[in-house]
Design a protein around this motif. Sequence first.
Motif, mmCIF file in Angstrom:
data_model
loop_
_atom_site.group_PDB
_atom_site.id
_atom_site.type_symbol
_atom_site.label_atom_id
_atom_site.label_comp_id
_atom_site.label_asym_id
_atom_site.label_seq_id
_atom_site.Cartn_x
_atom_site.Cartn_y
_atom_site.Cartn_z
ATOM 1 N N ASN A 219 109.728 -5.464 -13.044
ATOM 2 C CA ASN A 219 108.781 -6.304 -12.918
ATOM 3 C C ASN A 219 109.110 -7.457 -11.779
ATOM 4 O OD1 ASN A 219 109.644 -8.630 -14.142
ATOM 5 N ND2 ASN A 219 109.311 -7.822 -16.085
ATOM 6 N N GLN A 220 108.147 -8.078 -11.189
ATOM 7 C CA GLN A 220 108.404 -8.901 -9.961
ATOM 8 C C GLN A 220 109.340 -10.106 -10.403
ATOM 9 O OE1 GLN A 220 105.522 -11.180 -7.339
ATOM 10 N NE2 GLN A 220 105.034 -9.010 -7.099
ATOM 11 N N GLN B 190 103.375 -5.423 -3.967
ATOM 12 C CA GLN B 190 103.362 -4.420 -4.922
ATOM 13 C C GLN B 190 102.635 -3.206 -4.288
ATOM 14 O OE1 GLN B 190 101.154 -4.268 -8.807
ATOM 15 N NE2 GLN B 190 103.091 -4.345 -10.016
ATOM 16 N N ASN C 90 107.433 -2.794 -7.320
ATOM 17 C CA ASN C 90 107.585 -3.999 -6.574
ATOM 18 C C ASN C 90 108.472 -3.947 -5.636
ATOM 19 O OD1 ASN C 90 105.800 -5.948 -8.057
ATOM 20 N ND2 ASN C 90 107.114 -5.298 -10.021
#
Lengths: 259, 190
Positions: free
Chosen positions: A239-240, A216, A221
């Motif tokens: 998001n990851q 990050q 990411n």
Amino acid sequence: MMCHDARLLLHAYLDDELDAAQSVAMTRHMQACADCTAHYADFAQLRQAMTQGSLYRRAPDALRAQWTAAMPAAAAPASSPRPRRAPIALAMAAGFAAALLFATPLWFYASRQQAGGADTGLSEVVSSHIRSLQQQHLMDVVSTDQHTVKPWFDGKLDFAPRVKDLAGAGYPLVGGRLDALEGHSVAALVYKHGLHIINLYQWPVSTDAADTAATQWHGYNVLCWTRGRMRYVAVSDLNQSELRQFVLAFQDDATPVMR
Amino acid sequence: MPNKLHRHPPNPQASASASFEGVVLPHLDAAYNLARWLARDDTDAQDVVQEALLRALRYYASFHGGDARVWLLAIVRNTFYSLRMKVPADGVHEAFDDEMHAPPDEQPGPEAQTLLALDVGSLQRALENLPHPLREAIVLRELEECSYKEIASITGQKIGTVMSRLARARERLRLELSCPSKEARQHDVP
């Protein structure tokens, strides 16, 4: 309404900050009171003189230039994988000169990292991603047609990028672009997921270390992996886990590679 | 298409420095205008804006939407007062007493409009002679065209206070501009 009250409300009346009832009361009072009306005229005159613009002090160009130019420069020097706010602030405080001073050791640090590290030029990748989100920078070839994107790269790069349309997996290909990272030309594919943008960079490498690294940087990411002598870096504000889904979809050999 | 891409709600901790440029920097003129009128000096104003922008950048993560201009102007204002505290040489502490500065009770004056000297020079001098609390209110109102509510949140005052300060600021400007020579001497403030 008495003159005493009117004197204060006069200003709110002038500024259009009175409610309807008070407004009506003011209007009525002024019809009866020449004194307040004269005052009102004074203040209206004063306001008109003030708002003509010659009193407004615009920021000097030097200050503006310093800040608009400092933003991208500030993103670059903080080349460590950890977000470091304080150095950014300091670099900007000292302006360009200091930014350069800060940048130089960090670049050395970054290049040493490059030699042995997996988080290669992370900030550079994220900066490129951020830059690409600015208007008119995202795509050189805008096409939802995968058969347009791949041939577009022909002759522009010394390698043939892997281009896949992942619309079936929820990541439609929307275009491509040439970019430069770590001193070489790379292919950037642009995918969308909902309203999120994913930049997928790829360029050839000599070693085929099969490491997948997730990191990050400033909230973005980044997923890097190497496959078939190609280095891939995916960047997004997804998001990851979502970004990982995207990467899995891209890596999935079942989805056809565009020819 | 790229236009659309900007509209998705920014991931709060994401894109800090990128969106700072888009959200905060457009209000650079407003920031400078306020700083310039508070500091009454170009160099000082630049220092204030510089420091304010650094603070804004530092606190940007805690800015959750809302009006970026109001947010930035509040920082500019606080920066100005905190920098001024650090320089004792400048240190005329204007302990501003709202009561003390109440407008003089006027005699029932002539029922005619006063002749005001409204050239830029006189206006500028009159504005610069106002005490800071009155000056910031009138500058925010007339030059920045802020609403009372916005001024209240920038200056941390109640709306009623904003209203009475604006009234006082205008009364003083009017007095000063109608008989400039006498007023200028009388209010030869810091």
